[in-house]
Enzyme design. Structure first.
Site, PDB file in Angstrom:
ATOM      1  CG  ASP A  33      -2.252   0.720   0.955  1.00 26.91           C
ATOM      2  OD1 ASP A  33      -2.197   1.884   0.493  1.00 26.91           O
ATOM      3  OD2 ASP A  33      -3.317   0.144   1.188  1.00 26.91           O
ATOM      4  CE1 TYR A 154     -13.460   2.897  -8.810  1.00 26.24           C
ATOM      5  CE2 TYR A 154     -15.795   2.643  -9.301  1.00 26.24           C
ATOM      6  CZ  TYR A 154     -14.673   2.257  -8.590  1.00 26.24           C
ATOM      7  OH  TYR A 154     -14.761   1.235  -7.666  1.00 26.24           O
ATOM      8  CE  LYS A 158     -12.450  -0.656  -9.563  1.00 27.00           C
ATOM      9  NZ  LYS A 158     -11.427  -1.433  -8.830  1.00 27.00           N
TER      10      LYS A 158
HETATM   11  P1  NAI Z   1     -10.159   2.070   0.475  1.00 29.51           P
HETATM   12  O1  NAI Z   1      -9.930   3.480   0.091  1.00 29.51           O
HETATM   13  O2  NAI Z   1     -10.635   1.776   1.844  1.00 29.51           O
HETATM   14  O3  NAI Z   1      -8.851   1.202   0.213  1.00 29.51           O
HETATM   15  C1  NAI Z   1      -8.108   1.321  -0.976  1.00 29.51           C
HETATM   16  C2  NAI Z   1      -6.630   1.144  -0.636  1.00 29.51           C
HETATM   17  O4  NAI Z   1      -5.897   1.247  -1.858  1.00 29.51           O
HETATM   18  C3  NAI Z   1      -6.100   2.221   0.334  1.00 29.51           C
HETATM   19  O5  NAI Z   1      -5.412   1.622   1.412  1.00 29.51           O
HETATM   20  C4  NAI Z   1      -5.182   3.039  -0.551  1.00 29.51           C
HETATM   21  O6  NAI Z   1      -4.071   3.614   0.144  1.00 29.51           O
HETATM   22  C5  NAI Z   1      -4.729   1.992  -1.574  1.00 29.51           C
HETATM   23  N1  NAI Z   1      -4.212   2.700  -2.753  1.00 29.51           N
HETATM   24  C6  NAI Z   1      -4.810   3.716  -3.433  1.00 29.51           C
HETATM   25  N2  NAI Z   1      -3.975   4.216  -4.364  1.00 29.51           N
HETATM   26  C7  NAI Z   1      -2.832   3.480  -4.283  1.00 29.51           C
HETATM   27  C8  NAI Z   1      -1.601   3.533  -4.972  1.00 29.51           C
HETATM   28  N3  NAI Z   1      -1.344   4.449  -5.917  1.00 29.51           N
HETATM   29  N4  NAI Z   1      -0.635   2.637  -4.639  1.00 29.51           N
HETATM   30  C9  NAI Z   1      -0.845   1.731  -3.654  1.00 29.51           C
HETATM   31  N5  NAI Z   1      -1.996   1.641  -2.952  1.00 29.51           N
HETATM   32  C10 NAI Z   1      -2.974   2.521  -3.257  1.00 29.51           C
HETATM   33  O7  NAI Z   1     -11.193   1.513  -0.599  1.00 29.51           O
HETATM   34  P2  NAI Z   1     -11.969   0.129  -0.723  1.00 29.51           P
HETATM   35  O8  NAI Z   1     -13.412   0.433  -0.718  1.00 29.51           O
HETATM   36  O9  NAI Z   1     -11.434  -0.880   0.193  1.00 29.51           O
HETATM   37  O10 NAI Z   1     -11.594  -0.261  -2.214  1.00 29.51           O
HETATM   38  C11 NAI Z   1     -10.866  -1.439  -2.544  1.00 29.51           C
HETATM   39  C12 NAI Z   1     -11.181  -1.797  -3.981  1.00 29.51           C
HETATM   40  O11 NAI Z   1     -12.573  -2.081  -4.081  1.00 29.51           O
HETATM   41  C13 NAI Z   1     -10.907  -0.677  -4.983  1.00 29.51           C
HETATM   42  O12 NAI Z   1     -10.327  -1.225  -6.139  1.00 29.51           O
HETATM   43  C14 NAI Z   1     -12.290  -0.149  -5.285  1.00 29.51           C
HETATM   44  O13 NAI Z   1     -12.367   0.439  -6.571  1.00 29.51           O
HETATM   45  C15 NAI Z   1     -13.120  -1.397  -5.184  1.00 29.51           C
HETATM   46  N6  NAI Z   1     -14.528  -1.183  -4.988  1.00 29.51           N
HETATM   47  C16 NAI Z   1     -14.974  -0.534  -3.866  1.00 29.51           C
HETATM   48  C17 NAI Z   1     -16.326  -0.301  -3.703  1.00 29.51           C
HETATM   49  C18 NAI Z   1     -16.867   0.400  -2.530  1.00 29.51           C
HETATM   50  O14 NAI Z   1     -18.093   0.670  -2.512  1.00 29.51           O
HETATM   51  N7  NAI Z   1     -16.095   0.699  -1.499  1.00 29.51           N
HETATM   52  C19 NAI Z   1     -17.292  -0.744  -4.715  1.00 29.51           C
HETATM   53  C20 NAI Z   1     -16.723  -1.450  -5.818  1.00 29.51           C
HETATM   54  C21 NAI Z   1     -15.383  -1.657  -5.928  1.00 29.51           C
END
Ligand code: NAI
Length: 266
Positions: A33, A154, A158
């Protein structure tokens, strides 16, 4: 036997929950991360991805049994394409040779039901062709046209990711090497990514208007993590190339029963 998992996005939300559940099961987890992880790297750049993959191989001691790519962002900016598509596909490609040496290798990524929303076919094709400069230039163009147009980045990231999974899964590199490769397309998950949006009545109405979830409404990250765990477990021997909508029924509500039409008489 303990399995070694590489989890991207391990510091927050779905990735953090996935890493925690794996550790509770006694598995070894190498988290990647931006900060607060075993490997701190920026997956939005080719250099960051290469460094992260090499560090994961070094930390693993040469054995990686599964990769789960969760890192992602949702902002209407070009970087969203860099992290959500190239930050997943390049890491998986870089770790694949090490993964292939495992007796039960597995890979899974987090896509989204947003892949069903309006997107840019041109940007999708540029990403799938591996041309990151062109894909990012198209994303910049969309963003420059205003926040409404920029939102397309976005769902486009996906859509491209889901298509990449389907395309790659049956190749000699993945299926031929015995590696199931799948995507989980999430609905609205309660994580730091969505908390602010969901606590604002206007944001909530916007989200619920485009992501209808008749089954159990918004989901906790455990809902996605437990499916990721099964897809990357030794139990999964034949499920591959699937984009599994774990979304409270959003996909079915929007798309109905039309999943066979490719072979229907025209
Ligand atoms: P979150 O924001 O809680 O976690 C995402 C993590 O990815 C964070 O720890 C962040 O630091 C890390 N990250 C972001 N940019 C980065 C980079 N350049 N290099 C390394 N790490 C990086 O978000 P969440 O909800 O856990 O999302 C996880 C996945 O699920 C994402 O791919 C998101 O698009 C997908 N997703 C989330 C949904 C939601 O409703 N929360 C719905 C559908 C998909």
């Amino acid at each position: 036997m303990t399995r070694t998992y590489v989890v991207t996005g391990s510091a927050s939300g779905i990735g953090a929950t996935t890493a925690r559940l794996l550790v509770e099961r006694g598995e070894k987890v190498i988290g990647i991360d931006l900060s607060g992880a075993d490997i701190e790297a920026d997956l939005s750049t080719p250099e960051g991805r290469a460094a992260a993959a090499q560090a994961a191989i070094d930390l693993s001691g040469g054995t990686i049994d599964a990769v789960i790519a969760c890192a992602g962002i949702a902002a209407p900016i070009a970087k969203t394409l860099a992290v959500n598509y190239f930050g997943v596909t390049e890491i998986l490609d870089a770790l694949r040779p090490t993964l292939a040496a495992s007796p039960a290798p597995r890979a899974a990524v987090v896509s989204s039901m947003a892949s069903l929303q309006p997107n840019s076919p041109e940007m999708v094709e540029a990403a799938l062709s591996g041309d990151e400069n062109r894909a990012l230039a198209l994303a910049e163009e969309a963003v420059a046209a205003g926040p409404q147009a920029g939102y397309v980045v976005y769902p486009t990231s996906k859509r491209a990711l889901s298509r990449w999974v389907r395309r790659e899964s049956i190749t000699p590199e993945w299926a031929g090497a015995g590696i199931p490769l799948n995507a989980v397309a999430a609905g609205t998950v309660i994580t730091p990514m969505t908390e602010a949006l969901l606590s604002d009545p206007e944001g909530l109405a916007l989200v619920d208007g485009s992501v209808p979830m008749p089954l159990n409404y918004h989901q906790p990250p455990e809902s996605i993590a437990s499916l990721l765990l099964w897809l990357t477990s030794e139990d999964n021997t034949h499920t591959t190339g699937q984009v599994i909508y774990d979304d409270g029924g959003a996909d079915v509500t929007l798309r109905g029963d039309d999943i066979w039409s490719w072979n229907d008489p025209k």
